[in-house]
Scaffold this motif. Structure first.
Motif, mmCIF file in Angstrom:
data_model
loop_
_atom_site.group_PDB
_atom_site.id
_atom_site.type_symbol
_atom_site.label_atom_id
_atom_site.label_comp_id
_atom_site.label_asym_id
_atom_site.label_seq_id
_atom_site.Cartn_x
_atom_site.Cartn_y
_atom_site.Cartn_z
ATOM 1 N N PHE A 66 0.781 -1.226 0.000
ATOM 2 C CA PHE A 66 0.000 0.000 0.000
ATOM 3 C C PHE A 66 0.821 1.288 0.000
ATOM 4 O O PHE A 66 0.333 2.332 -0.357
ATOM 5 C CB PHE A 66 -0.948 0.008 1.216
ATOM 6 N N ASP A 67 2.055 1.206 0.441
ATOM 7 C CA ASP A 67 2.869 2.417 0.544
ATOM 8 C C ASP A 67 4.289 2.070 0.132
ATOM 9 O O ASP A 67 4.982 1.342 0.822
ATOM 10 C CB ASP A 67 2.834 2.942 1.981
ATOM 11 N N HIS A 115 -0.348 0.811 8.335
ATOM 12 C CA HIS A 115 -0.373 2.020 9.162
ATOM 13 C C HIS A 115 0.826 2.875 8.783
ATOM 14 O O HIS A 115 1.863 2.358 8.398
ATOM 15 C CB HIS A 115 -0.297 1.678 10.655
ATOM 16 N N PHE A 116 0.653 4.182 8.911
ATOM 17 C CA PHE A 116 1.792 5.074 8.700
ATOM 18 C C PHE A 116 2.469 5.233 10.045
ATOM 19 O O PHE A 116 1.954 5.908 10.937
ATOM 20 C CB PHE A 116 1.335 6.430 8.157
ATOM 21 N N SER A 117 3.599 4.596 10.203
ATOM 22 C CA SER A 117 4.198 4.509 11.527
ATOM 23 C C SER A 117 5.520 5.245 11.614
ATOM 24 O O SER A 117 6.212 5.469 10.617
ATOM 25 C CB SER A 117 4.410 3.037 11.915
ATOM 26 N N GLY A 193 -7.764 10.042 10.101
ATOM 27 C CA GLY A 193 -7.414 8.983 11.043
ATOM 28 C C GLY A 193 -7.102 9.512 12.411
ATOM 29 O O GLY A 193 -7.454 10.636 12.767
ATOM 30 N N PHE A 194 -6.467 8.689 13.202
ATOM 31 C CA PHE A 194 -6.103 9.058 14.556
ATOM 32 C C PHE A 194 -4.616 8.837 14.778
ATOM 33 O O PHE A 194 -3.986 8.038 14.111
ATOM 34 C CB PHE A 194 -6.894 8.227 15.574
ATOM 35 N N TYR A 216 1.889 5.599 15.551
ATOM 36 C CA TYR A 216 1.410 5.389 14.193
ATOM 37 C C TYR A 216 0.087 6.121 13.975
ATOM 38 O O TYR A 216 -0.637 6.470 14.916
ATOM 39 C CB TYR A 216 1.245 3.899 13.897
ATOM 40 N N ILE A 217 -0.208 6.340 12.716
ATOM 41 C CA ILE A 217 -1.453 6.961 12.295
ATOM 42 C C ILE A 217 -2.271 5.923 11.576
ATOM 43 O O ILE A 217 -1.810 5.293 10.618
ATOM 44 C CB ILE A 217 -1.185 8.169 11.373
ATOM 45 N N ASN A 218 -3.479 5.692 12.030
ATOM 46 C CA ASN A 218 -4.335 4.646 11.455
ATOM 47 C C ASN A 218 -5.234 5.234 10.382
ATOM 48 O O ASN A 218 -5.890 6.234 10.618
ATOM 49 C CB ASN A 218 -5.171 4.015 12.557
#
Length: 218
Positions: A66-67, A115-117, A193-194, A216-218
């Motif tokens: 995904f990324d 997740h963007f971590s 997201g959070f 991380y950002i979900n």
């Protein structure tokens, strides 16, 4: 006489055949030996360094569905800290490793698939018993190498002591800290997201300490 000579010849042939078979059985099969997998052991982040070109990493060939820009996010942050910084990229763990001017070793990961971590690990000569210095170093680590609110968020929480020691901590060996949830510190919206704070930890590493901080950002 000819009969005895023939019998002796047969005995020698049988003995030679058995000896050859035994030698063959005891000799290692070269093909099998080379093909056998070697034992895989766990490694530190800097033990699996793979050198790849920037074009290869940005093309999405890093196994991330995904990324595919983890490499860019991480290295851009390093270059923001020091434009000509030297680093090694670990393809398998999607981390960059660099040795800082003071001798500390940094491992940094920014990005991800699901997740963007953010994850920063610092190996420092500070003793695990020097809690105040380690807290200051952790604040610096967050301010310098995290982003998108984790930099200021962690700095503020540590300053205001909005954290607690985990029950699984081992005195003198490992201290695990989780943040104390509050409306302003943890449950911050980030676009759609959070933002989640995974906390930070101090782990004894030889005479020094390994600091780890993540979110991380979900």
């Amino acid at each position: 006489m000819n009969r005895y000579a023939s019998l002796l010849l047969v005995v020698l042939l049988i003995f030679g055949s058995c000896l050859g078979r035994k030698t063959q059985d005891e000799s290692p099969a070269i093909g099998d030996s080379l093909a056998a997998p070697r034992e895989v052991t766990s490694t530190m982040p800097d033990d699996t360094v793979v050198y790849l070109s920037e074009e290869t990493m940005e093309s999405g060939e890093d196994g991330c569905v995904f990324d595919t820009s983890t490499y860019t996010f991480t290295t851009d942050k390093l270059k923001e800290y020091k434009p000509n910084i030297s680093y090694h990229w670990d393809r398998w763990q999607a981390k960059a490793r660099t040795v800082l001017a003071d001798g500390d070793t940094l491992w940094l990961h920014i990005g991800g698939c699901d997740h963007f971590s953010y994850m920063a690990t610092l190996s420092t000569a500070l003793s695990i018993n020097d809690s105040a210095a380690l807290m200051d170093k952790t604040r610096w680590l967050a301010r310098t190498f995290l982003d998108n609110g984790f930099d200021t968020g962690y700095d503020e929480m540590i300053t205001k002591r909005q954290f607690e020691l985990g029950k699984r901590s081992i005195p003198g060996k490992e201290y695990l800290y989780s943040v104390i949830e509050s409306d302003t510190a943890v449950a911050n919206h980030f676009n759609d997201g959070f933002r989640f704070y995974d906390g930070f930890s101090f782990t004894r590493h030889g005479a020094g300490t390994r600091i780890e901080i993540a979110g991380y950002i979900n």
